[in-house]
Design a protein around this motif. Sequence first.
Motif, mmCIF file in Angstrom:
data_model
loop_
_atom_site.group_PDB
_atom_site.id
_atom_site.type_symbol
_atom_site.label_atom_id
_atom_site.label_comp_id
_atom_site.label_asym_id
_atom_site.label_seq_id
_atom_site.Cartn_x
_atom_site.Cartn_y
_atom_site.Cartn_z
ATOM 1 N N LYS A 1 0.827 -1.198 0.000
ATOM 2 C CA LYS A 1 0.000 0.000 0.000
ATOM 3 C C LYS A 1 0.863 1.249 0.000
ATOM 4 C CE LYS A 1 -2.286 -1.015 3.643
ATOM 5 N NZ LYS A 1 -3.147 -0.941 4.807
ATOM 6 N N LYS A 2 1.864 1.262 0.874
ATOM 7 C CA LYS A 2 2.716 2.440 0.983
ATOM 8 C C LYS A 2 3.526 2.640 -0.290
ATOM 9 C CE LYS A 2 3.081 2.352 5.973
ATOM 10 N NZ LYS A 2 3.953 2.231 7.126
ATOM 11 N N TYR B 1 2.645 1.714 -3.317
ATOM 12 C CA TYR B 1 1.745 2.173 -4.363
ATOM 13 C C TYR B 1 1.487 3.673 -4.213
ATOM 14 C CZ TYR B 1 -2.321 2.607 -7.336
ATOM 15 O OH TYR B 1 -3.194 3.004 -8.308
ATOM 16 N N PHE B 2 1.190 4.120 -2.999
ATOM 17 C CA PHE B 2 0.879 5.525 -2.775
ATOM 18 C C PHE B 2 2.081 6.409 -3.068
ATOM 19 C CE2 PHE B 2 0.024 9.208 0.046
ATOM 20 C CZ PHE B 2 -1.122 9.634 -0.584
ATOM 21 N N SER B 3 3.265 5.978 -2.665
ATOM 22 C CA SER B 3 4.448 6.800 -2.912
ATOM 23 C C SER B 3 4.795 6.842 -4.400
ATOM 24 C CB SER B 3 5.638 6.284 -2.106
ATOM 25 O OG SER B 3 5.969 4.979 -2.500
ATOM 26 N N LYS C 1 2.357 9.267 -5.980
ATOM 27 C CA LYS C 1 2.682 10.627 -5.566
ATOM 28 C C LYS C 1 3.865 11.172 -6.357
ATOM 29 C CE LYS C 1 2.557 13.083 -1.214
ATOM 30 N NZ LYS C 1 2.706 12.989 0.222
ATOM 31 N N GLN D 1 -8.640 0.419 -1.299
ATOM 32 C CA GLN D 1 -7.597 1.252 -0.708
ATOM 33 C C GLN D 1 -6.902 2.104 -1.767
ATOM 34 O OE1 GLN D 1 -5.259 -1.692 1.314
ATOM 35 N NE2 GLN D 1 -6.410 -1.480 3.216
ATOM 36 N N GLN D 2 -6.686 1.538 -2.943
ATOM 37 C CA GLN D 2 -6.056 2.311 -4.015
ATOM 38 C C GLN D 2 -6.956 3.458 -4.464
ATOM 39 O OE1 GLN D 2 -5.144 -0.613 -6.977
ATOM 40 N NE2 GLN D 2 -3.299 -1.314 -5.929
ATOM 41 N N GLN E 1 -6.731 6.144 -1.858
ATOM 42 C CA GLN E 1 -5.453 6.854 -1.949
ATOM 43 C C GLN E 1 -5.470 7.857 -3.089
ATOM 44 O OE1 GLN E 1 -2.721 3.621 -2.342
ATOM 45 N NE2 GLN E 1 -2.579 3.270 -0.139
ATOM 46 N N LEU E 2 -6.028 7.459 -4.225
ATOM 47 C CA LEU E 2 -6.068 8.375 -5.371
ATOM 48 C C LEU E 2 -7.015 9.537 -5.113
ATOM 49 C CD1 LEU E 2 -5.991 5.874 -8.347
ATOM 50 C CD2 LEU E 2 -4.169 7.364 -7.566
ATOM 51 N N THR F 1 -7.661 10.808 -2.180
ATOM 52 C CA THR F 1 -6.940 11.656 -1.234
ATOM 53 C C THR F 1 -5.912 12.513 -1.959
ATOM 54 O OG1 THR F 1 -7.214 10.003 0.503
ATOM 55 C CG2 THR F 1 -5.482 11.651 0.825
ATOM 56 N N LEU F 2 -5.214 11.898 -2.877
ATOM 57 C CA LEU F 2 -4.210 12.624 -3.651
ATOM 58 C C LEU F 2 -4.861 13.710 -4.513
ATOM 59 C CD1 LEU F 2 -1.166 12.492 -3.996
ATOM 60 C CD2 LEU F 2 -1.528 11.016 -5.952
#
Length: 71
Positions: free
Chosen positions: A4-5, A7-9, A12, A55-56, A59-60, A62-63
């Motif tokens: 998860k981390k 993917y988010f990084s 970003k 979750q993905q 995250q998107l 949120t971004l």
Amino acid sequence: MLKKKIYFSEIKKLRLDDLKLDNKIIDLKKQLFFLKIQIATKQKIKLHMIKQTKQQIAQLLTLKTFYNNNK
């Protein structure tokens, strides 16, 4: 949890524009829809994929909110 981390990084770092970000969100929502259909039709799927896709998407979104607030 590590994926998860990562993917988010990765997302970003890409600094996607609004259109690409929206397209990625739509693609993930379609994927989630088809996963739910597969569950309803009793097909074998990996259940962790539903949680991971949700979750993905979160995250998107949120971004996207972060980018819109910083403009």
